[in-house]
Design a protein around this motif. Structure first.
Motif, PDB file in Angstrom:
ATOM      1  N   ARG A 111       0.851  -1.190   0.000  1.00 14.24           N
ATOM      2  CA  ARG A 111       0.000   0.000   0.000  1.00 14.24           C
ATOM      3  C   ARG A 111       0.889   1.243   0.000  1.00 14.24           C
ATOM      4  O   ARG A 111       1.651   1.492   0.949  1.00 14.24           O
ATOM      5  CB  ARG A 111      -0.941  -0.025   1.192  1.00 14.24           C
ATOM      6  N   VAL A 112       0.789   2.007  -1.093  1.00 11.87           N
ATOM      7  CA  VAL A 112       1.642   3.179  -1.314  1.00 11.87           C
ATOM      8  C   VAL A 112       0.778   4.439  -1.291  1.00 11.87           C
ATOM      9  O   VAL A 112      -0.245   4.508  -1.976  1.00 11.87           O
ATOM     10  CB  VAL A 112       2.389   3.078  -2.656  1.00 11.87           C
ATOM     11  N   LEU A 113       1.200   5.420  -0.506  1.00  9.75           N
ATOM     12  CA  LEU A 113       0.554   6.735  -0.474  1.00  9.75           C
ATOM     13  C   LEU A 113       1.489   7.730  -1.143  1.00  9.75           C
ATOM     14  O   LEU A 113       2.633   7.919  -0.705  1.00  9.75           O
ATOM     15  CB  LEU A 113       0.273   7.161   0.969  1.00  9.75           C
ATOM     16  N   TYR A 114       1.031   8.356  -2.210  1.00  3.31           N
ATOM     17  CA  TYR A 114       1.836   9.317  -2.976  1.00  3.31           C
ATOM     18  C   TYR A 114       1.180  10.690  -2.871  1.00  3.31           C
ATOM     19  O   TYR A 114       0.060  10.890  -3.341  1.00  3.31           O
ATOM     20  CB  TYR A 114       1.929   8.855  -4.431  1.00  3.31           C
ATOM     21  N   ILE A 115       1.885  11.635  -2.239  1.00  4.99           N
ATOM     22  CA  ILE A 115       1.389  13.005  -2.068  1.00  4.99           C
ATOM     23  C   ILE A 115       2.258  13.929  -2.908  1.00  4.99           C
ATOM     24  O   ILE A 115       3.487  13.953  -2.755  1.00  4.99           O
ATOM     25  CB  ILE A 115       1.428  13.437  -0.589  1.00  4.99           C
ATOM     26  N   VAL A 172       4.438   2.277   2.206  1.00  3.83           N
ATOM     27  CA  VAL A 172       5.380   3.214   1.592  1.00  3.83           C
ATOM     28  C   VAL A 172       4.693   4.562   1.410  1.00  3.83           C
ATOM     29  O   VAL A 172       3.528   4.612   0.976  1.00  3.83           O
ATOM     30  CB  VAL A 172       5.893   2.698   0.227  1.00  3.83           C
ATOM     31  N   VAL A 173       5.401   5.661   1.722  1.00  3.87           N
ATOM     32  CA  VAL A 173       4.916   7.010   1.473  1.00  3.87           C
ATOM     33  C   VAL A 173       5.900   7.705   0.545  1.00  3.87           C
ATOM     34  O   VAL A 173       7.117   7.718   0.804  1.00  3.87           O
ATOM     35  CB  VAL A 173       4.757   7.814   2.780  1.00  3.87           C
ATOM     36  N   GLY A 200       8.491   2.966   5.144  1.00  2.00           N
ATOM     37  CA  GLY A 200       9.462   3.343   4.121  1.00  2.00           C
ATOM     38  C   GLY A 200       9.058   4.653   3.479  1.00  2.00           C
ATOM     39  O   GLY A 200       7.988   4.759   2.868  1.00  2.00           O
ATOM     40  N   LEU A 201       9.907   5.686   3.618  1.00  2.00           N
ATOM     41  CA  LEU A 201       9.605   7.029   3.114  1.00  2.00           C
ATOM     42  C   LEU A 201      10.588   7.380   2.009  1.00  2.00           C
ATOM     43  O   LEU A 201      11.799   7.175   2.151  1.00  2.00           O
ATOM     44  CB  LEU A 201       9.714   8.050   4.249  1.00  2.00           C
ATOM     45  N   MET A 202      10.061   7.944   0.906  1.00  2.00           N
ATOM     46  CA  MET A 202      10.923   8.409  -0.180  1.00  2.00           C
ATOM     47  C   MET A 202      10.558   9.831  -0.544  1.00  2.00           C
ATOM     48  O   MET A 202       9.378  10.157  -0.765  1.00  2.00           O
ATOM     49  CB  MET A 202      10.802   7.501  -1.401  1.00  2.00           C
TER      50      MET A 202
END
Length: 549
Positions: A111-115, A172-173, A200-202
């Motif tokens: 599950r990836v959150l992309y802001i 992941v964010v 995990g933050l990028m």
């Protein structure tokens, strides 16, 4: 133990697919023939190893029951499992004491959150790439279509989006380019705690987030693996191809063939990136994975500008990508009619690494599978062995390893197979086997280098041979007695003359019915011919009167 007892696994009802760490309910139908009361363990096994078991009690006499047994898989993959009852002393036959079934265990979706701040090309292509990934569940948020449409700073506070309860479900964010006050401090604090607990933050660098008024002004400043330059951010706009560091060539995000030198050449063949945010330097605990070819005058070692860097924070990890044009790896190649497979691979593998999925796959350097779980005798068994190139094996870089494939038959014979290398994938081998008998077969794959065992994996498959009745042709008195009682019939042992005589005498005297077949040809009958002429004449008269002729 009564010699007439027989235990059997009649059937197994199990979902064909499940998720790792999720409990799956397996329904096993069992049968016991024979008068004795007995309690035995029912186990679910894989390659001879018991995964879960529970005791089953059978009452006196013939009995049949369905047992529910729960199993929670700990690793993803395709597995052949066996429902097994232990053989009993003097049991008539043991060929029906087990039943094999196949279960595919899939990893939880990442599950990836992309802001993102604005609708820039990097967002468009990355969102499309992650949306196509079957293992990724993407949630994306973009504040506005362009920078000009932002009339009020801090349009989105983010407090309702980055709550601890919601972050708990995210792996992941990805934070795109936006000014620091787009989200409030409570959101950044929640994100910091989430990373510390294993997230995990990028950071996808840009003009805003890596400037002196960007993330360095938020609670995330301690997490960043890079030092932000003072006095404003410098943007290096000239096109470039990044240089992978030694750590970068060994990183799972850049693994392709398993040969680090060859992989570096493949990444270097991609279209040039355009632009990089010039950060000041690297923090002590961080690792640089890729650098710009231009030397950074602000760094103590005068090495190239940082393009990709990462560092651990608590149980989690934080990565910063200072280039915001990886979309060129997709768009320019597709415009030229070429595949953007490396662009997809980079983001796919980076996402998995950020979610710690590499920690699961690293446990299995080899994977072996069959195309089916159950075969007929003499049919083709297709075997496939795949090596995980992200798993570093001992030995010198580039030193070739050999695959050894062995079949173990039910009668303990060892049959070596010669695997064929896949011309399109150096990490894939195939082989075929034609079993000449029924039973349970085991397959062992070993990866060897200079005689040393680097990795091994095994699986198993079942071959149907003769029917169970033919495996043990002896009569089953208990079963025949049960059939006689159920149907209202009679049973007698063929060697028991008085019982056989009594059975014959008890047969009811029904009248004998005989039948006799007699064939008569009617095609040449005069009566039939005259009748036909009459019908034709009547039809002609009717048509004539109605002026149809």
């Amino acid at each position: 133990m009564d010699p007439s007892i027989d235990l059997s696994v009649v059937s197994v009802d199990c979902p064909s697919r499940t998720l790792v760490h999720n409990t799956v309910a397996i329904k096993v139908q069992l049968r016991k023939d024979g008068p004795a009361k007995i309690e035995v363990p029912l186990s679910i096994e894989r390659a001879g190893r018991t995964l879960v078991s529970q005791f089953v009690r059978f009452d006196e006499g013939a009995a049949e029951q369905t047992v529910n047994i729960n199993y929670t898989p700990e690793e993803p993959g395709d597995f052949v499992l066996t429902a097994q009852l232990p053989p009993q002393a003097q049991e008539r036959t043991t060929v029906n004491n087990s039943s094999m079934f196949k279960l595919r265990v899939e990893a939880d979706p990442i599950r990836v959150l992309y802001i993102e701040g604005i609708l820039r090309p990097e967002y468009k292509f990355l969102r499309e790439c992650l949306s196509r990934d079957p293992d990724v569940d993407l949630i994306s948020f973009v504040r506005s279509a362009s920078q000009r449409e932002i009339s009020v700073a801090g349009v989105m506070t983010g407090s309702e989006l980055l709550t601890p309860e919601r972050l708990e479900k995210i792996h992941v964010v990805l934070l795109g380019d936006f000014e620091a006050n787009m989200m409030d401090d409570s959101s950044y604090a929640a994100l910091k705690t989430w990373v510390e607990n294993g997230g995990g933050l990028m950071i996808l660098g840009g003009y805003q987030n890596l400037s002196e008024n960007g993330l360095i002004r938020t609670p995330l400043a301690d997490l960043l693996p890079v030092e932000i330059a003072e006095g404003g951010m410098q943007q290096i706009d000239q096109p470039f191809r990044f240089d992978l560091t030694y750590e970068g060539r060994r990183h799972p995000a850049f693994a392709i063939t398993g040969d680090m030198a060859q992989d570096a050449r493949l990444w270097n063949s991609l279209p040039e990136l355009k632009g990089v945010a010039a950060v000041k330097g690297i923090k002590p605990a961080a690792t640089v994975l890729a650098r710009h070819p231009l030397a950074n005058p602000q760094s103590a070692d005068q090495e190239g500008y940082i393009v990709l860097a990462t560092q651990p924070f608590g149980k989690g990890v934080v990565t910063v990508l200072t280039a915001d044009t990886t979309w060129r790896w997709s768009r320019l190649l597709r415009l030229a009619g070429q595949s953007d497979a490396l662009y997809v691979r980079f983001w796919s593998q980076m996402t998995r690494w950020l979610s710690h999925r590499d920690m699961v796959t690293a446990q299995t350097a080899l994977q072996i599978s069959t195309d089916k779980a159950l075969y007929q005798r003499g049919s083709r068994v297709a075997l496939t062995v795949t090596r995980n190139p992200a798993v570093m094996l001992p030995g010198e870089e580039g030193e070739k390893a050999a695959l050894e494939l062995t079949i173990y038959t039910p009668d303990n014979q060892t049959i070596p197979l010669t695997p064929a290398s896949d011309v399109t994938n150096v990490n894939r081998w195939t082989a075929a086997y034609f079993p000449g008998r029924g039973g349970r077969f085991q397959v062992l794959a070993r990866l060897l280098r200079s005689g040393s065992d680097l990795a091994n994996q095994q699986t198993e498959f079942l071959v149907e041979g003769s029917q169970i009745e033919l495996e043990d042709p002896a009569p089953n008195p208990a079963l025949m007695q049960q059939i006689a009682r159920t149907t209202g019939g009679l049973y007698a042992e063929i060697t028991d003359d008085p019982a056989v005589r009594k059975l014959v005498e008890s047969l009811p005297g029904e009248p004998r019915i005989t039948s006799k077949a007699q064939t008569t040809q009617i095609w040449n009958s005069p009566t039939l011919f005259i009748g036909f002429l009459i019908l034709v004449t009547v039809e002609w008269i009717v048509r004539r009167r109605n002026q149809l002729i």
